[in-house]
Design a protein around this motif. Structure first.
Motif, mmCIF file in Angstrom:
data_model
loop_
_atom_site.group_PDB
_atom_site.id
_atom_site.type_symbol
_atom_site.label_atom_id
_atom_site.label_comp_id
_atom_site.label_asym_id
_atom_site.label_seq_id
_atom_site.Cartn_x
_atom_site.Cartn_y
_atom_site.Cartn_z
ATOM 1 N N ARG A 422 0.821 -1.207 0.000
ATOM 2 C CA ARG A 422 0.000 0.000 0.000
ATOM 3 C C ARG A 422 0.854 1.256 0.000
ATOM 4 N NH1 ARG A 422 -3.823 0.867 5.049
ATOM 5 N NH2 ARG A 422 -1.961 1.880 5.876
ATOM 6 N N LYS A 423 1.958 1.217 0.764
ATOM 7 C CA LYS A 423 2.864 2.368 0.771
ATOM 8 C C LYS A 423 3.474 2.587 -0.604
ATOM 9 C CE LYS A 423 4.139 4.456 3.888
ATOM 10 N NZ LYS A 423 3.677 5.758 4.441
ATOM 11 N N THR A 425 2.086 1.774 -3.438
ATOM 12 C CA THR A 425 1.016 2.347 -4.263
ATOM 13 C C THR A 425 0.813 3.820 -3.939
ATOM 14 O OG1 THR A 425 -0.066 0.175 -4.311
ATOM 15 C CG2 THR A 425 -1.396 2.082 -4.928
ATOM 16 N N GLU A 426 0.825 4.136 -2.627
ATOM 17 C CA GLU A 426 0.670 5.543 -2.244
ATOM 18 C C GLU A 426 1.820 6.389 -2.771
ATOM 19 O OE1 GLU A 426 0.332 5.605 1.947
ATOM 20 O OE2 GLU A 426 -1.727 4.812 1.994
ATOM 21 N N ASP A 427 3.042 5.842 -2.699
ATOM 22 C CA ASP A 427 4.190 6.593 -3.217
ATOM 23 C C ASP A 427 4.071 6.805 -4.722
ATOM 24 O OD1 ASP A 427 5.183 6.647 -0.664
ATOM 25 O OD2 ASP A 427 6.535 4.935 -0.953
ATOM 26 N N LYS A 430 1.484 9.414 -5.240
ATOM 27 C CA LYS A 430 2.027 10.733 -4.921
ATOM 28 C C LYS A 430 2.961 11.224 -6.026
ATOM 29 C CE LYS A 430 1.736 10.331 0.111
ATOM 30 N NZ LYS A 430 2.497 10.265 1.395
#
Length: 674
Positions: A422-423, A425-427, A430
């Motif tokens: 998830r991190k 994907t979030e990165d 972003k």
């Protein structure tokens, strides 16, 4: 599951609350009773003749020892009764001193050193006339002295235990109680041989029971106060059995004395009736134990089923589940947690976070979070990145307090979820957002450049058109005016022709004024020739002449000269602001202020009109304000609008100060023509 388990295994009550009153009563009775007896003897409140005086005289040392031990017991009932630790220590030392005095008193009698005492002490007592107020020396019986020695030693070492967690004070007090039961049984059954063992059994029984009940958490008393079957059996069956045996013996003797049967039948009848009653009593206890055992088995089955379900959930989940004690040591971990730790269960249990994780920073974060949960008793969440067998992984760990039945905190329970994907994907999102923002910003800059270019081209077209109006139409109108003036001089002085001549001159003046107004609207010549100060002042004067509203200007004292783009933008913004005021503000006064410093140019236009709502101001869709904002943004500045209903409007434009433009020489002929 929890309700069933609570039904099978009820909550254990606090033994301190259920037994402390017994110890308090024993200590109070011993202390008050012994001191009262000794004071009564010293103050001659006891009759001089009779068995009471003789009994007190023969047991004076016992009474003194009972007073010392009772007071020592009372002081040690609550080891931490005071909030100040030093006071608790002082009270404990005082209690031990009293116990030591009782031990010394018993040792004096046991050592049989009364002759030495008599030789040293008696002359002093006779000299000071204190013989009547002293205790008789060496008046303590041998068994009483031994029991005093054991009881006082129990009080001296009340909380001492050996390596196997056995307390010597319990065994000493139990021994004293057992010995003193001998004369008590002799008293109940009129057995003189047993009664001669110790003349005062009751105070020793009270003292031994007080010592035992003062520490209900010690092993022997813990069995009595436990909610286990053994504890309930002791509390229920044992007292009933003892009372039953005593009652049967007394009833048997009473029946023989009444002549219901002979003395030879006492033992068979007591055995027959007692055996039947004991059979019923123990049979009922067995039924209760079997019933409880069945309920316990049922509860254990439910608990085992619940444990299997919980274990299945914890073993199958991909989240790491762990439990720690108050010291932060691991006491449970599911397979997912063990995989993160790269350890098996035996090697992981009992270790802290600092010992389990190779990264000291991550271990410090986890340990700090764990301590915060223990101190605040509230759940805490933290993100931590750990080096695992699968590489660096990021976990979202939620830690909650683990509370006991009485609300005491036992440790912490945590669940860690792997949020690495998830991190990532979030990165990625972003990064994509950053790219989109950069693209939008680039496109916005391009659009702004295009708008600025269009504004510049439009201003150039306006300037060219104004120049053409000035050069072509203006010169033509001037020539026409000159030719008509010559022609009017040659026309005869006729009334009808004179009237027509006046109309032609008025029409020519109107056309000339209209042409000049259109020219100034397109591009004021004063802006190019005299600069921004003159153009703003002239525009303010035109506004005042057109609307009748006073318009005050505040301009720099020194001559200012900016780039063509900045000057035309400032002029257009003043023009647009004054137009908006004339159309919507209903103002009675307007201020136009131009100022500058080393870095910025400040243009302020304010009025005292009706204003705009502060709530709808950010969403105001006036094209004039939008145009002003675009002009200011294109030049690298900003525009702030402050307004409220009934409080007027203030428009402030801040532009970066451009390099000083080179002042071009003004054509004197053109200047003269203006």
């Amino acid at each position: 599951m929890h309700e069933t388990y609570k039904h099978v295994m009820p909550m254990r009550s606090d033994p301190h609350h259920s037994s402390n009153w017994v110890a308090q009563l024993a200590a109070t009775v011993l202390t008050v009773g012994s001191i009262g007896i000794m004071l009564g003897w010293h103050l001659h409140l006891v009759p001089p003749d009779g068995w009471i005086k003789a009994w007190i005289a023969s047991n004076s040392h016992v009474m003194l020892a009972m007073a010392l031990t009772g007071l020592s017991l009372w002081l040690q009932l609550h080891p931490n009764r005071f909030a100040v630790a030093s006071i608790n220590r002082t009270v404990r030392v005082l209690a031990q001193i009293l116990a030591v005095l009782a031990i010394l008193l018993s040792l004096v009698s046991l050592a049989n050193i009364s002759l030495v005492v008599d030789a040293v002490v008696d002359p002093l007592l006779r000299k000071w006339d204190l013989e009547d107020y002293t205790l008789q020396k060496n008046s303590m019986p041998l068994l009483s002295a031994l029991c005093i020695l054991l009881s006082a030693s129990s009080l001296l070492f009340l909380d001492w235990k050996n390596k196997k967690n056995h307390y010597a004070s319990e065994y000493c007090a139990a021994m004293v109680a057992a010995v003193m039961c001998i004369p008590l049984i002799g008293l109940l059954f009129n057995a003189h041989a047993l009664m001669e063992v110790a003349p005062t059994p009751l105070p020793f029984l009270i003292l031994s029971l007080g010592i035992l009940f003062s520490r209900p958490t010690h092993p022997l008393m813990a069995v009595l106060f436990s909610n286990a079957p053994g504890g309930r059996l002791l509390r229920g069956v044992l007292p009933a059995t003892l009372l039953l045996l005593v009652a049967l013996d007394l009833v048997g003797k009473w029946g023989a004395a009444q002549g219901f049967y002979s003395h030879d039948m006492i033992s068979p009848l007591v055995m027959l009736v007692g055996g039947g009653l004991l059979l019923i009593l123990f049979w009922r206890a067995a039924l209760l134990l079997n019933h409880e055992y069945g309920g316990r088995l049922q509860g254990e089955a439910v608990l085992a089923k619940a444990n299997d379900l919980i274990r299945s959930v914890s073993d199958c989940t991909t989240d790491a589940i762990y439990v720690k004690d108050q010291k932060g040591c691991l006491i449970f971990a599911n397979p997912a947690a063990l995989k993160v730790l790269d350890r098996d269960l035996p090697s992981a249990l009992g270790r802290t976070s600092i010992e389990l994780f190779t990264d000291p920073m991550a271990a410090a974060i986890i340990e700090t979070n764990n301590q915060a949960v223990l101190s605040s008793r509230k759940s805490q969440a933290v993100e931590v990145t750990l080096a695992t067998v699968d590489g660096l992984r990021t976990f979202y760990s939620t830690t909650a307090p683990w509370l006991g039945e009485r609300g005491e905190i036992l440790g912490t329970v945590g669940i860690a979820t792997d949020i690495t994907d998830r991190k990532h994907t979030e990165d990625a999102l972003k990064a994509h957002e950053v790219q989109l923002e950069a693209l939008v910003e680039a496109r916005t800059d391009e659009v702004r450049e295009l708008i600025g270019h269009l504004e510049t081209m439009r201003e150039e077209e306006k300037r060219a058109l104004a120049r053409e109006l000035h050069d072509d139409l203006g010169s033509s109108l001037t020539a026409l005016n000159m030719h008509l003036a010559i022609l009017f001089q040659q026309i005869p002085n006729d009334a009808s022709i004179t009237e027509r001549t006046v109309q032609i001159k008025a029409l020519l003046s109107s056309v000339t004024a209209t042409t000049r107004r259109i020219q100034n609207g397109l591009r004021p010549d004063k802006l190019d020739i005299f600069g921004i100060k003159t153009a703003i002042a002239d525009q303010a004067q035109d506004f005042e002449n057109y609307t009748g509203v006073p318009c005050a200007t505040s301009l720099p004292d020194e001559e200012v000269k900016y780039s063509t783009e900045v000057e035309i933008s400032l002029f257009r913004m003043v023009q647009e602001a004054l137009n908006n005021i004339a159309k919507h503000a209903k103002a009675t006064h307007v201020d136009v202020i131009l100022d500058e410093d080393d870095e910025s140019i400040y243009l302020t236009v304010r009025d005292n009109g009706v204003g705009m709502s502060s709530e709808t101001l950010p969403y105001h869709a006036a094209h004039g304000l939008r145009g002003m904002r675009e002009r200011a943004t294109y030049l690298g500045g900003r525009i702030d609008v402050v307004s409220d209903l009934g409080a007027g409007t203030k428009i402030q434009v801040v532009l970066p100060k451009p390099p000083v433009a080179t002042v071009q020489p003004v054509d004197q002929a053109v200047k003269h023509s203006l």
